[in-house]
Write an enzyme that holds these catalytic residues in place. Structure first.
Site, mmCIF file in Angstrom:
data_model
loop_
_atom_site.group_PDB
_atom_site.id
_atom_site.type_symbol
_atom_site.label_atom_id
_atom_site.label_comp_id
_atom_site.label_asym_id
_atom_site.label_seq_id
_atom_site.Cartn_x
_atom_site.Cartn_y
_atom_site.Cartn_z
ATOM 1 N N ARG A 298 0.829 -1.208 0.000
ATOM 2 C CA ARG A 298 0.000 0.000 0.000
ATOM 3 C C ARG A 298 0.859 1.252 0.000
ATOM 4 O O ARG A 298 0.558 2.222 -0.715
ATOM 5 C CB ARG A 298 -0.949 -0.035 1.204
ATOM 6 C CG ARG A 298 -2.058 -1.057 1.029
ATOM 7 C CD ARG A 298 -2.878 -1.314 2.270
ATOM 8 N NE ARG A 298 -3.938 -2.274 1.950
ATOM 9 C CZ ARG A 298 -4.800 -2.744 2.841
ATOM 10 N NH1 ARG A 298 -4.736 -2.359 4.110
ATOM 11 N NH2 ARG A 298 -5.730 -3.614 2.473
ATOM 12 N N TYR A 442 -5.968 -1.544 -6.917
ATOM 13 C CA TYR A 442 -5.344 -2.727 -6.301
ATOM 14 C C TYR A 442 -4.711 -2.412 -4.949
ATOM 15 O O TYR A 442 -4.613 -1.268 -4.551
ATOM 16 C CB TYR A 442 -4.396 -3.432 -7.243
ATOM 17 C CG TYR A 442 -3.181 -2.723 -7.787
ATOM 18 C CD1 TYR A 442 -2.419 -3.335 -8.767
ATOM 19 C CD2 TYR A 442 -2.763 -1.467 -7.341
ATOM 20 C CE1 TYR A 442 -1.285 -2.743 -9.293
ATOM 21 C CE2 TYR A 442 -1.634 -0.872 -7.853
ATOM 22 C CZ TYR A 442 -0.895 -1.512 -8.819
ATOM 23 O OH TYR A 442 0.230 -0.916 -9.323
ATOM 24 N N GLU A 443 -4.358 -3.494 -4.246
ATOM 25 C CA GLU A 443 -3.890 -3.423 -2.845
ATOM 26 C C GLU A 443 -4.954 -2.809 -1.931
ATOM 27 O O GLU A 443 -4.639 -2.068 -0.999
ATOM 28 C CB GLU A 443 -2.566 -2.659 -2.735
ATOM 29 C CG GLU A 443 -1.476 -3.160 -3.642
ATOM 30 C CD GLU A 443 -1.289 -4.667 -3.573
ATOM 31 O OE1 GLU A 443 -1.626 -5.281 -2.546
ATOM 32 O OE2 GLU A 443 -0.836 -5.248 -4.579
ATOM 33 N N GLY A 444 -6.186 -3.131 -2.192
ATOM 34 C CA GLY A 444 -7.298 -2.577 -1.424
ATOM 35 C C GLY A 444 -7.774 -1.302 -2.077
ATOM 36 O O GLY A 444 -7.048 -0.312 -2.126
ATOM 37 N N GLN A 449 -9.500 1.552 1.803
ATOM 38 C CA GLN A 449 -8.571 2.371 2.585
ATOM 39 C C GLN A 449 -9.326 3.370 3.453
ATOM 40 O O GLN A 449 -8.958 3.633 4.612
ATOM 41 C CB GLN A 449 -7.601 3.110 1.668
ATOM 42 C CG GLN A 449 -6.842 2.248 0.686
ATOM 43 C CD GLN A 449 -6.060 1.142 1.349
ATOM 44 O OE1 GLN A 449 -5.440 1.347 2.394
ATOM 45 N NE2 GLN A 449 -6.105 -0.044 0.769
#
Length: 600
Positions: A298, A442-444, A449
């Site tokens: 992130r 991506y990555e949440g 977030q």
């Protein structure tokens, strides 16, 4: 074709003049020997590699993309990527901030993050290969067994092997509790893992000798949901006890995703058919172990977007100074030419300054967060480590979501500066826009977030982490509030700090009655907090610039004039967005949830 010049002067300003990183790092035994000359030398050489080696591969790599040999399940990266990676490894760059116990150089995370900003500006798709490797290194460094660490970390540190994170499945993205991949225990303590994974960045390629996959799967007796997930290390080629490579493991790429952007990175569909792996950490505790890599990723995605913001800005400025179009509204500025360069027009300047402000504010936030991570990892005082860990936890979703949202806005603005030429591939701007868009997902996703920030990091601990950061802001406001020259920066900062406190309290009370109130407000709330952080750092940067202008030795330096102009633009034109965001956050969930889903 676009160009790139590493922003070394602004990096040095943030590192040395605003944050005084060498003094902070020298308080840590692991970094006691570091000095400004070392920092500057590393960044200068890293910038040369970024601009000279991988930037020329960016546009060609985007046009060529990756290819899959379905007969051998082998992925070929674009031409030149493998050779550039070999040069990266030969230069020792993968080992920069890794543990010396495994062959690393032991330099600070702060320095590594600055390197990655430049790499991402130059070529985000290429940079994802070593970037994901560093995340795999961090995960195994934190949670691997001594045997796993001895077997895998030296090669991941050197870059001779790369790494991935295999989480997502066709039916299961963010909600990893739904994953179905299975791990069957064997008599020797290893496991056979079977399942399907998708969207696996750098899932297969020929840049390195081996690829170390970190795979989430379920044990036979695992409880349902996220509490039943375990983490396994699954190499592409099996590794003998002496570190030599054995047979190909039963994990292969079965397809490449046809993507909107980052074409030079292999985004793979991966099939595991009884692939051999070993357990990382405790059974059913894999998600906690994987979060080490996910949180690193992130922060890394934030650096991707910061890099794209900077390179898009640089090229848009160059174009705006050269492109002639119409006359200034206040009279000709280039009377010797048939028209004025478009940089004279107010809205073009607004677009350029928006990108510049988001790059400079993002850089300050990213470097500060990396410095706090160094405190968390290396400071001798446990209280300092704990406070730094809390601050990193608070800022991580902001780095990921605010910087990626801003990059989408900034790259779009920079494309707009080009007019019709921005739509044409040869100028490179449309690639920056396409590449920037994935970073919000991506990555949440950025909504995830936002929920993490408001739900977990703020409301989850009664505002403890937010209050600690707020005390830093309040102390700065109090210290600078008596300086007349700082009023234009301090007053709006103090005002927004008060509003964030009130908004947080209000949303906390609403959320206790209806959790949808948190979901409805979270995205707006994160953006407000992002502006609070940016306002704090722009005020700090303005303080330094004002002092330098007052010093006869640096009074004529145009760098500080430009820094103050950018800070003033930020406070005048970008920070006011918070008023509408706060109003939207307070509007609640009723208008969102009232419409019956059948009527959509």
């Amino acid at each position: 074709m676009p160009t790139y010049t590493p922003p070394l002067r602004d990096m040095q300003f943030v590192l040395h003049e605003v944050l005084d990183v060498t003094a902070a790092l020298q308080a840590m035994p692991a970094h006691a020997e570091i000095d400004a000359d070392t920092v500057n030398a590393v960044l200068e050489e890293g910038g040369k590699f970024a601009a000279g080696v991988i930037q020329p591969l960016n546009a060609p790599g985007d046009a060529e993309g990756c290819t899959l040999d379905k007969a051998t399940h082998t992925v070929h990266a674009p031409q030149g990527f493998k050779e550039a990676y070999a040069q990266y490894v030969a230069g020792g760059w993968p080992a920069l901030s890794c543990d010396p116990a495994y062959g690393g150089q032991g330099l600070p995370v702060t320095l590594n993050q600055c390197l990655y900003e430049m790499l991402n500006s130059a070529n985000q798709a290429w940079t994802m290969y070593p970037g994901l490797t560093h995340g795999a290194y961090e995960c195994l460094h934190a949670h691997g067994t001594p045997e796993q660490q001895a077997l895998y970390l030296p090669k991941l540190t050197s870059g001779h092997w790369t790494g991935t994170m295999c989480l997502t499945e066709p039916h299961c993205g963010t909600d990893l509790g739904l994953l179905r991949s299975k791990a069957e225990p064997l008599a020797d303590g290893s496991y056979r893992i079977t399942g399907q994974k998708i969207f696996i960045s750098a899932g297969d390629h020929e840049l390195a000798e081996n690829i170390i996959h970190l795979v989430l799967a379920r044990l036979p007796d695992a409880p349902a949901g996220s509490k039943g997930i375990s983490l396994f290390v699954v190499p592409k080629f099996l590794v003998h006890a002496d570190g030599s490579l054995g047979a190909r493991n039963a994990i292969v790429c079965t397809g490449l995703e046809h993507k909107m952007g980052i074409h030079g990175n292999a985004t793979c569909q991966m099939a595991l058919d009884g692939a051999l792996g070993t357990l990382v950490g405790e059974p059913n505790k894999g998600l906690a172990a994987m979060f080490v890599m996910m949180n690193a990723a992130r922060l890394g995605v934030g650096m991707q977007s910061l890099g794209l913001t900077e390179v898009a800005y640089q090229n848009a400025v160059a174009y705006a100074k050269d492109r002639l179009q119409m006359r200034s509204l206040t009279g000709a500025k280039a009377a010797d030419k048939p028209a004025d360069p478009i940089i004279v027009h107010p809205d073009v300047r607004k677009m350029l300054l928006t990108a510049r402000a988001y790059a400079e504010g993002g850089r300050a936030l990213a470097v500060y967060t990396a410095l706090q991570l160094d405190h968390e990892l290396s400071h001798p005082d446990e209280d300092v480590r704990r406070a730094a860990a809390d601050e990193v936890a608070l800022l991580t979703p902001i780095v990921k979501a605010f910087l990626t949202d801003n990059a989408w806005l900034a790259t779009s603005h920079c494309l707009q500066v080009y007019g019709g030429h921005g739509y044409i591939r040869e100028w490179g701007m449309e690639q920056f826009v396409r590449d920037a868009r994935i970073n919000m997902i991506y990555e949440g996703t950025n909504t995830i977030q936002s929920l993490d920030l408001l739900g977990r990091k703020v409301l989850g601990d009664g505002g403890k982490k937010l209050k600690a950061f707020g005390r830093k802001v309040a102390a700065f406001v109090e210290d600078e509030g008596v300086d007349e020259a700082m009023q234009e920066f301090v007053n709006p900062l103090a005002d927004l700090g008060d509003k964030v406190t009130k908004l947080s309290t209000e949303l906390g009370f609403k959320g206790m009655g209806n959790a949808d109130e948190v979901g409805a407000a979270a995205v707006d709330y994160l953006r407000v907090c992002g502006h609070l952080v940016f306002a704090y750092f722009f005020a700090r940067m303005a303080k330094v610039a004002l002092a330098k202008q007052a010093d006869p030795a640096t009074a004529g330096d145009p760098f500080y004039t430009a820094k103050l102009a950018t800070a003033r633009f930020y406070f005048a034109k970008l920070l006011p967005e918070t008023a509408s965001l706060i109003r939207s956050a307070r509007a609640g969930s009723a208008s969102l949830m009232a419409l019956d889903e059948a009527l959509f």
